[in-house]
Design an enzyme around this catalytic site. Structure first.
Site, PDB file in Angstrom:
ATOM      1  N   ASP A   1      -3.724  -5.970  -4.558  1.00  0.00           N
ATOM      2  CA  ASP A   1      -4.793  -5.718  -3.594  1.00  0.00           C
ATOM      3  C   ASP A   1      -4.396  -6.392  -2.286  1.00  0.00           C
ATOM      4  O   ASP A   1      -4.294  -7.621  -2.210  1.00  0.00           O
ATOM      5  CB  ASP A   1      -6.098  -6.314  -4.136  1.00  0.00           C
TER       6      ASP A   1
ATOM      7  N   ASP B   1       0.589  -1.235  -4.746  1.00  0.00           N
ATOM      8  CA  ASP B   1      -0.650  -0.486  -4.563  1.00  0.00           C
ATOM      9  C   ASP B   1      -1.576  -0.854  -5.726  1.00  0.00           C
ATOM     10  O   ASP B   1      -1.265  -1.772  -6.493  1.00  0.00           O
ATOM     11  CB  ASP B   1      -0.394   1.025  -4.495  1.00  0.00           C
TER      12      ASP B   1
ATOM     13  N   HIS C   1      -4.718   2.010  10.076  1.00  0.00           N
ATOM     14  CA  HIS C   1      -5.642   2.946  10.736  1.00  0.00           C
ATOM     15  C   HIS C   1      -6.804   3.369   9.844  1.00  0.00           C
ATOM     16  O   HIS C   1      -7.712   4.073  10.304  1.00  0.00           O
ATOM     17  CB  HIS C   1      -4.881   4.172  11.267  1.00  0.00           C
TER      18      HIS C   1
ATOM     19  N   GLY D   1       0.828  -1.202   0.000  1.00  0.00           N
ATOM     20  CA  GLY D   1       0.000   0.000   0.000  1.00  0.00           C
ATOM     21  C   GLY D   1       0.856   1.242   0.000  1.00  0.00           C
ATOM     22  O   GLY D   1       0.519   2.254   0.625  1.00  0.00           O
ATOM     23  N   GLY D   2       1.961   1.189  -0.723  1.00  0.00           N
ATOM     24  CA  GLY D   2       2.987   2.230  -0.667  1.00  0.00           C
ATOM     25  C   GLY D   2       2.734   3.442  -1.535  1.00  0.00           C
ATOM     26  O   GLY D   2       3.638   4.270  -1.692  1.00  0.00           O
TER      27      GLY D   2
ATOM     28  N   LYS E   1       2.684   1.316   6.076  1.00  0.00           N
ATOM     29  CA  LYS E   1       2.772   2.694   6.567  1.00  0.00           C
ATOM     30  C   LYS E   1       1.419   3.396   6.411  1.00  0.00           C
ATOM     31  O   LYS E   1       0.920   3.574   5.311  1.00  0.00           O
ATOM     32  CB  LYS E   1       3.849   3.474   5.813  1.00  0.00           C
TER      33      LYS E   1
END
Length: 460
Positions: free
Chosen positions: A323, A292, A343, A269-270, A339
Site C-alpha cells: 500500500d 501494487d 494524477h 503502483g505498477g 507511472k
C-alpha cells in the site's frame, strides 16, 4: 493580422512538404482520412521528425481556423462539445462502427443500421450527420453512412452479433480505447456539468461525487456490486491509455544501461507489471520489483508466468503487495517509478505517497514520475530544471495548441473525478519539494505521444 495569417500558412505549407518528403524517403505512408483505421496505418507517427511536422501542421491549421472563423462560431464549437459527446455515445452504444465495418466502403442506410440495434433510424441519422461534419463517419449519399479513420477507432473490431449477444464482454480482448470512450460519454458525461459546483463546494467534493450524490470516491463507487461491469470496463480502459504510449517509452525515460549491476528498480503502483516486464526484458542487469495491491500483483505474477517466466525464475523480476500510503519497505532502491499514479489523488494524498518514498530513499536514489506534463500556454520555463522539449515555433502556442489538447482534457477529467490533476512543471516542483524531492529534469514529448512525460527528481 495579415502577417500572422501568412506565418501560419507558411508553417502549414513548409511542414506539409517536409512531411511528404520524409515519408517518401523512409518508405512510410500518410493514410487517407476515409480509409479504414489500422495500427499499421499510424506507423509514420513513430518517426519523431514526421510526428513533429504533423503536429506543427495541425496546430497551425487549428490556430488559423480560430483566427479566421467568427469568434461566436469558434466559442460554440467549444461549449457545444456536450452535443458531440452525446452523438458519440449514441454511435458507440449502438455499435455503429462495427456495423459499418461489416458494410464496407459503400456504407449502409441509417434505417438498416438502426434495425440491427433497435434504435430509431431517423434520429440516428441526425447524430451520424453531425459527427460526419467533423469527419467522424462519412455520408456517402443521403442517410447512407460509412466509416472513416476517426470512427474506425471507435469500434472494437468484433462482429455485431457477438456484441449484441454478450454486451458485457464487448471490451474484452480489445485495445481498450472504446472502453475509454464509453466510460467518458456514458458515466462521466453528467459529472462534467458539475465543475462549477465542485470548485465552489465547501466540503471539497469532486464533481463526480456531487453529480452522483456519492460520498464514496470514484474507486469506492466502482467497487459496489452493482458496478461490476463499470469496474471491469475501467480496467480495460487503463490498457487503452497504455496503448496510446510509444511501446519503448519507458526504455527512453532514463539511462538504464548506466545503472550498476543488480540495481533495484521499484515500480510503485505498477499494476500487473506492464512497465516492470518491459524493463526487466530490456535491461537484464537490473532487479525490478513491481508493487501494487495483493490481488493485482497476484494477477501480475500469473501473467508473467506466461509472458516472462525467466524473469521470475531468475529473480530479476518480482511482485510485492504494498500500500503506497504506508512506509516503503525497500530501502536500497536506485530508482522509484510512479507511472500515472499521482494524477489520481488530491495533493494531500499525493504528498503522503511521495513522503513514504522519500523516507526510504538513499542519497543516490532517483524518483521518476511518469504522466502528462501540462505545458503553460506562454513561453515561460521552470528555472533550475533541465527540459528536454522542443517548443512549437512562433506564432504557434508553445505547447502546440489544439494539436496537444488531450493532456488538458485529461487534467479536467482528473479534477472532475478525483479532485486531482495533471501537473505543470511548477505544480510538480512545488509538490515534490514539499515531500523532500528536487526536480532535476523533465522530458516532454511532442504530440501525439504526450501521455508519457518522465520527470526525474532526487532527494533534497
Amino acid at each position: 493580422m495579415a502577417e500572422s495569417i501568412l506565418q501560419l500558412s507558411k508553417l502549414i505549407t513548409d511542414n506539409s512538404s517536409h512531411l511528404v518528403s520524409l515519408t517518401a524517403s523512409r518508405g512510410l505512408t500518410i493514410p487517407h482520412l476515409n480509409e479504414q483505421y489500422t495500427e499499421e496505418s499510424e506507423n509514420f507517427r513513430k518517426d519523431a521528425q514526421c510526428a513533429e511536422a504533423a503536429a506543427i501542421i495541425v496546430a497551425a491549421a487549428l490556430q488559423l481556423a480560430a483566427t479566421l472563423s467568427p469568434p461566436q462560431q469558434s466559442a460554440y464549437a467549444i461549449f457545444g462539445g456536450a452535443c458531440k459527446a452525446s452523438s458519440v455515445r449514441v454511435a458507440v452504444d449502438s455499435h455503429v462502427p462495427e456495423i459499418l465495418l461489416e458494410a464496407g466502403e459503400q456504407g449502409l442506410h441509417a434505417d438498416k443500421i438502426a434495425a440491427k440495434t433497435g434504435v430509431d433510424g431517423k434520429l440516428l441519422a441526425r447524430h451520424l450527420r453531425s459527427l460526419s461534419n467533423h469527419h467522424m463517419f462519412r455520408e456517402v449519399s443521403p442517410n447512407v453512412f460509412a466509416n472513416t479513420r476517426l470512427s474506425g477507432v471507435l469500434g472494437t473490431g468484433k462482429p455485431v452479433d457477438q456484441i449484441v449477444a454478450n454486451p458485457e464482454s464487448k471490451h474484452d480482448d480489445t485495445s481498450g480505447f472504446v472502453a475509454i470512450v464509453e466510460q467518458l460519454t456514458r458515466d462521466l458525461h453528467n459529472a462534467f456539468a458539475y465543475g462549477l459546483d465542485s470548485i465552489k463546494d465547501p466540503l471539497g467534493r469532486s464533481a463526480f461525487q456531487i453529480a452522483f450524490n456519492e460520498p464514496l470516491t470514484f474507486y469506492g463507487w466502482m467497487e459496489k456490486p452493482e458496478n461490476a461491469y463499470r469496474l471491469h470496463r475501467f480496467g480495460i480502459s487503463m490498457r487503452g491509455f497504455g496503448a496510446m504510449q510509444p511501446p519503448d517509452a519507458i526504455e527512453k525515460a532514463h539511462s538504464w544501461d548506466a545503472l550498476p549491476q543488480d540495481s533495484v528498480v521499484v515500480d510503485v503502483g505498477g499494476g500487473v507489471g506492464t512497465v516492470g516486464i518491459a524493463l526487466a526484458k530490456a535491461f537484464p542487469h537490473l532487479k525490478v520489483v513491481v508493487q501494487d495491491t495483493l490481488a493485482v500483483v497476484e494477477a501480475g505474477e500469473n501473467i508473467c508466468k506466461n509472458s516472462f517466466p525467466k524473469g521470475l525464475a531468475s529473480g530479476r523480476l518480482s511482485f510485492q503487495g504494498h500500500d503506497f500510503f504506508t512506509p516503503q519497505p525497500i530501502k536500497n532502491a536506485s530508482i522509484f517509478i510512479l507511472k500515472n499514479i499521482l494524477h489520481n489523488w488530491h495533493d494531500t494524498q499525493a504528498l503522503t505517497i511521495l513522503r513514504q518514498l522519500r523516507g526510504s530513499a538513499t542519497p543516490e536514489t532517483k524518483l521518476i514520475v511518469v504522466g502528462t506534463v501540462i505545458g503553460y500556454n506562454c513561453r515561460e520555463h521552470a528555472k533550475g530544471v533541465e527540459s528536454v522539449y522542443k517548443e512549437a515555433p512562433e506564432p504557434l502556442l508553445p505547447n502546440y495548441g489544439g494539436a496537444n489538447d488531450m493532456g488538458y482534457t485529461m487534467d479536467i477529467t482528473m479534477m472532475t473525478i478525483f479532485n486531482a490533476k495533471e501537473f505543470t512543471i511548477g505544480d510538480m516542483k512545488a509538490l515534490l519539494e514539499q515531500a523532500g524531492w528536487r526536480v532535476v529534469r523533465v522530458q516532454r514529448s511532442v504530440p501525439p505521444h504526450n501521455f508519457f512525460d518522465p520527470v526525474i527528481a532526487v532527494p533534497v
